[in-house]
Design a protein around this motif. Structure first.
Motif, PDB file in Angstrom:
ATOM      1  N   ALA A 284       0.817  -1.209   0.000  1.00 16.19           N
ATOM      2  CA  ALA A 284       0.000   0.000   0.000  1.00 16.19           C
ATOM      3  C   ALA A 284       0.852   1.261   0.000  1.00 16.19           C
ATOM      4  CB  ALA A 284      -0.933   0.000   1.219  1.00 16.19           C
ATOM      5  N   VAL A 285       1.886   1.287   0.828  1.00 16.31           N
ATOM      6  CA  VAL A 285       2.734   2.479   0.930  1.00 16.31           C
ATOM      7  C   VAL A 285       3.517   2.707  -0.364  1.00 16.31           C
ATOM      8  CG1 VAL A 285       4.739   3.457   2.111  1.00 16.31           C
ATOM      9  CG2 VAL A 285       2.902   2.419   3.441  1.00 16.31           C
ATOM     10  N   VAL A 286       4.081   1.642  -0.916  1.00 14.68           N
ATOM     11  CA  VAL A 286       4.824   1.780  -2.175  1.00 14.68           C
ATOM     12  C   VAL A 286       3.900   2.301  -3.282  1.00 14.68           C
ATOM     13  CG1 VAL A 286       6.004   0.504  -4.018  1.00 14.68           C
ATOM     14  CG2 VAL A 286       6.566   0.038  -1.629  1.00 14.68           C
ATOM     15  N   GLY A 287       2.696   1.733  -3.368  1.00  9.24           N
ATOM     16  CA  GLY A 287       1.750   2.173  -4.393  1.00  9.24           C
ATOM     17  C   GLY A 287       1.303   3.612  -4.200  1.00  9.24           C
ATOM     18  N   GLY A 288       0.928   3.968  -2.971  1.00 12.73           N
ATOM     19  CA  GLY A 288       0.468   5.326  -2.705  1.00 12.73           C
ATOM     20  C   GLY A 288       1.549   6.362  -2.951  1.00 12.73           C
ATOM     21  N   PHE A 289       2.771   6.052  -2.514  1.00 13.64           N
ATOM     22  CA  PHE A 289       3.878   6.987  -2.734  1.00 13.64           C
ATOM     23  C   PHE A 289       4.167   7.144  -4.229  1.00 13.64           C
ATOM     24  CE2 PHE A 289       8.386   7.905  -3.372  1.00 13.64           C
ATOM     25  CZ  PHE A 289       8.507   9.088  -2.645  1.00 13.64           C
ATOM     26  N   THR A 290       4.190   6.037  -4.955  1.00 16.07           N
ATOM     27  CA  THR A 290       4.461   6.099  -6.393  1.00 16.07           C
ATOM     28  C   THR A 290       3.420   6.939  -7.115  1.00 16.07           C
ATOM     29  OG1 THR A 290       5.502   3.908  -6.326  1.00 16.07           O
ATOM     30  CG2 THR A 290       4.831   4.729  -8.483  1.00 16.07           C
ATOM     31  N   ALA A 291       2.149   6.787  -6.729  1.00 21.23           N
ATOM     32  CA  ALA A 291       1.067   7.541  -7.373  1.00 21.23           C
ATOM     33  C   ALA A 291       1.309   9.045  -7.251  1.00 21.23           C
ATOM     34  CB  ALA A 291      -0.270   7.164  -6.754  1.00 21.23           C
ATOM     35  N   LEU A 292       1.612   9.516  -6.047  1.00 17.17           N
ATOM     36  CA  LEU A 292       1.835  10.944  -5.823  1.00 17.17           C
ATOM     37  C   LEU A 292       3.164  11.402  -6.408  1.00 17.17           C
ATOM     38  CD1 LEU A 292       0.874  13.571  -4.566  1.00 17.17           C
ATOM     39  CD2 LEU A 292       1.873  12.840  -2.392  1.00 17.17           C
ATOM     40  N   TYR A 318      -1.856   3.785  -8.036  1.00 15.69           N
ATOM     41  CA  TYR A 318      -3.236   3.669  -7.533  1.00 15.69           C
ATOM     42  C   TYR A 318      -3.652   2.199  -7.399  1.00 15.69           C
ATOM     43  CZ  TYR A 318      -5.456   8.349  -7.512  1.00 15.69           C
ATOM     44  OH  TYR A 318      -5.862   9.610  -7.194  1.00 15.69           O
ATOM     45  N   MET A 319      -3.403   1.442  -8.466  1.00 19.34           N
ATOM     46  CA  MET A 319      -3.817   0.026  -8.479  1.00 19.34           C
ATOM     47  C   MET A 319      -3.111  -0.762  -7.390  1.00 19.34           C
ATOM     48  SD  MET A 319      -3.588  -0.602 -12.590  1.00 19.34           S
ATOM     49  CE  MET A 319      -3.880   0.773 -13.687  1.00 19.34           C
ATOM     50  N   VAL A 320      -1.800  -0.548  -7.281  1.00 17.69           N
ATOM     51  CA  VAL A 320      -1.018  -1.265  -6.274  1.00 17.69           C
ATOM     52  C   VAL A 320      -1.481  -0.868  -4.873  1.00 17.69           C
ATOM     53  CG1 VAL A 320       1.297  -1.543  -5.305  1.00 17.69           C
ATOM     54  CG2 VAL A 320       0.966  -1.608  -7.773  1.00 17.69           C
ATOM     55  N   MET A 321      -1.745   0.420  -4.668  1.00 21.95           N
ATOM     56  CA  MET A 321      -2.228   0.880  -3.371  1.00 21.95           C
ATOM     57  C   MET A 321      -3.558   0.220  -3.020  1.00 21.95           C
ATOM     58  SD  MET A 321      -3.200   4.704  -2.033  1.00 21.95           S
ATOM     59  CE  MET A 321      -4.910   4.562  -2.547  1.00 21.95           C
ATOM     60  N   ALA A 322      -4.437   0.098  -4.012  1.00 20.44           N
ATOM     61  CA  ALA A 322      -5.730  -0.549  -3.776  1.00 20.44           C
ATOM     62  C   ALA A 322      -5.542  -1.973  -3.278  1.00 20.44           C
ATOM     63  CB  ALA A 322      -6.564  -0.543  -5.056  1.00 20.44           C
TER      64      ALA A 322
END
Length: 624
Positions: A284-292, A318-322
């Motif tokens: 979740a953290v890797v995905g959310g950070f990458t998105a921003l 976004y997808m990875v964070m989801a």
């Protein structure tokens, strides 16, 4: 129809062989071969999807077919197919986008000397990606995973005579090998621990396992694979440079399908990731950070395709964070809708580049006057990715935001909401600068609408960008979330706060872009001059590439140089010393070999005398 699933990847493989051995000289025939093969795969995929839903096949009770591949004592690996709603959705997305891209490429690649080679490469890519999708075990998936990487390498460097393309495909290949090593380690330790690569058998074993530390280690190692393939931080650096390949490749491989393979891998093995909260939180953290992170870079870029590349990185985040916040459904739903509108936007970009021979949005403008179909479909794609209702991106993006909010990940929810604002801003910054206003083109090429082979796929993708989101709308009782899920099917209730705030943020992003680039009420140049350091860092992508290059030059190469010195001076020196010593001893010992029988007899006699004396005298150790 489900029993014929093996034909879906097999038909593009046949096309690849035929193009290379039979039709390579005939461009039209090569294109027709690839298109017909992909059309066949698409029709079979449609039939499989219909049968999956008609028969009520679920994620818990899939249809599986397999044959022995390797069967020796201590090692059993099968080759097979696993068909469930997740497989059906991915088969549809890959074959549909690939078919439209192949049709589009007839116009885009017209006149290119590598025309037939391009269609053969896309066909072998389709074989690899579809083989990955239907795989029923990690080992088989890894084989196709690597083949997909090879195809990406070939297509990024398609125009290999350009140094930038040659450098980009090497960068992509090396970066992904780092990630794939982690993936390989993960599946090996899973096999050593559980004795199988099969997804179903592993699912049952993981349910019964109580070794949380091991499951966490295996999950994080396997997640390194998607970090590379799906361009997550810090292995994201290869994807923007992958834009050196032909634009249809960018649409198919680096926006809609191959980069989504990492997200699909997480979904396919979701039970492993869900077994550890630590693994899920890492995802979740890797995905959310990458998105921003990627969205912040995109707001100042000038290259049309690279803006879309950073947008792809952000949406993959976004997808990875989801997945990480606990909603496999939301991640796969966004993967599906994103495939349509991002492929659309890349193909629109290709249409513009095909007409203007220019990729710098600061040197475009006024394209709408000459290319109305391309411009309108690009705006539709922009509205969809911005999350404007009722377009596709609105439904899937909101489900991700809702999943983060409902599961208590308020920090990630805030990051994802800010990303939504930035996405709307940079997309319409690109659209306003490239398609509207006065022309700033320095090209002598008069803009013109693309041929029908390019515009028809744009219109079809635009329709899907508008309506595909309804398959996952909250009010649909038997929608996407009823079929593609982990655990229990869920129907997310409408959250007015989440939905309303996301729409407001998207509208504000578009409004800000309009004020800056159409109304000219806010000067982008003055903002850049006021915050030169921030602008420079964003424009240079946080200097991540430079940091990696410094690390490579000053750490990796120095370590390699030390090993090289050790190898040449210590290892080789020891080997040479042994060889020289042996040679020297031999050189001296050779003098005792005279070839004279009398000398040999004298030596033997002397030896016998010494032995007799030794045995006869007790003081010398002889027998009493």
């Amino acid at each position: 129809m489900i029993e014929q699933v093996w034909l879906v990847p097999f038909l593009p493989l046949v096309a690849f062989v035929m193009i290379n051995f039979l039709t390579k000289r005939y461009q039209g025939l090569s294109a027709l071969t690839a298109i017909l093969a992909m059309a066949g795969s698409f029709l079979i995929s449609l039939g499989i999807m219909a049968e999956v839903f008609k028969q009520g096949i679920t994620m818990e009770k899939p249809v599986e077919m397999a044959v022995d591949w390797i069967n020796i004592p201590g090692l059993y690996i099968e080759m097979g197919a696993l068909v469930d709603p997740l497989t059906a959705v991915m088969l549809f997305v890959v074959t549909f986008i690939a078919l439209l891209v192949l049709i589009y490429s007839v116009g885009y690649m017209h006149g290119d000397p590598g025309f037939s080679r391009f269609f053969s490469y896309v066909s072998i890519f389709a074989f690899s990606m579809l083989g990955l999708v239907i795989a029923n075990n990690y080992f088989q998936m890894f084989v196709f995973w690597e083949l997909v990487g090879l195809c990406s390498y070939l297509l990024i460097g398609f125009w290999y005579q350009k140094n930038s393309a040659a450098e980009a495909n090497k960068k992509a290949f090396i970066t992904n090998r780092v990630a794939d090593f982690g993936f390989l380690l993960g599946i090996i330790i899973l096999f050593l621990y559980f004795g199988t690569f099969n997804f179903g058998e592993l699912a049952e074993a993981i349910k019964q396992s109580k070794d949380l530390a091991f499951l966490t280690l295996a999950g994080i190692l396997i997640f390194i694979g998607p970090v590379g393939k799906s361009g997550q931080f810090p292995l994201h650096v290869w994807l923007p440079d992958a834009m050196e390949g032909p634009t249809p490749v960018s649409a198919l491989i680096h926006a809609a399908t191959m980069v989504a393979a990492g997200v699909y891998l997480i979904a396919r093995g979701y039970i492993l990731f869900a077994a550890s909260n630590t693994t899920l939180y890492t995802v979740a953290v890797v995905g959310g950070f990458t998105a921003l992170f990627a969205a912040s870079i995109a707001i100042v870029q000038r290259d049309l395709k690279r803006i879309l590349a950073f947008s792809t990185l952000s949406q993959l985040g976004y997808m990875v964070m989801a997945m990480g916040v606990g909603s496999m459904t939301a991640g796969m739903f966004h993967l599906t809708t994103h495939a349509f509108f991002k492929a659309l936007m890349f193909l629109c970009a290709g249409s513009v580049i095909h007409a203007l021979h220019e990729q710098d949005i600061m040197k475009m403008g006024g394209v709408y006057k000459h290319m109305k179909i391309t411009s309108i479909t690009m705006v539709i794609g922009g509205l969809a990715i911005a999350g404007i209702p009722p377009l596709a991106g609105f439904w899937s993006k909101d489900e991700i935001l809702l999943a983060a909010f409902d599961h208590g990940y308020y920090g990630l929810y805030a990051m994802a909401s800010l990303t939504a604002f930035l996405t709307a801003f940079y997309m319409f910054r690109m659209i306003f600068l490239a398609f509207f206003g006065e022309s700033r083109s320095e090209s002598h090429h008069e803009p013109h609408e693309s041929p029908w082979t390019m515009t028809v796929p744009l219109m079809i993708l635009a329709v899907f960008s508008i309506f595909s989101g309804f398959i996952g709308a909250p009010f649909l009782e038997h929608g996407f979330s009823s079929y593609v899920y982990f655990g229990e099917p869920h129907h997310p209730a409408v959250n007015a706060v989440v939905m309303g705030s996301s729409v407001v943020l998207a509208v504000l992003g578009i409004l800000l872009a309009w004020l800056m680039y159409m109304k000219k009420a806010i000067s982008p140049e003055k903002i850049a001059q006021t915050f030169p350091g921030v602008y420079k860092v964003l424009y240079n992508k946080y200097y991540i590439d430079e940091i990696y290059l410094w690390f490579f030059d000053n750490v990796v190469l120095r370590i390699a140089s030390a090993f090289n010195w050790s190898d040449r001076n210590l290892v080789d020196g020891l080997a040479h010393a042994i060889a020289d010593g042996t040679r020297g001893i031999g050189k001296r010992l050779r003098y005792i070999h005279t070839g004279n029988l009398q000398s040999y007899a004298l030596v033997i006699f002397a030896a016998v005398v010494v032995i007799v004396i030794f045995m006869a005298v007790p003081a010398l150790g002889g027998v009493k």
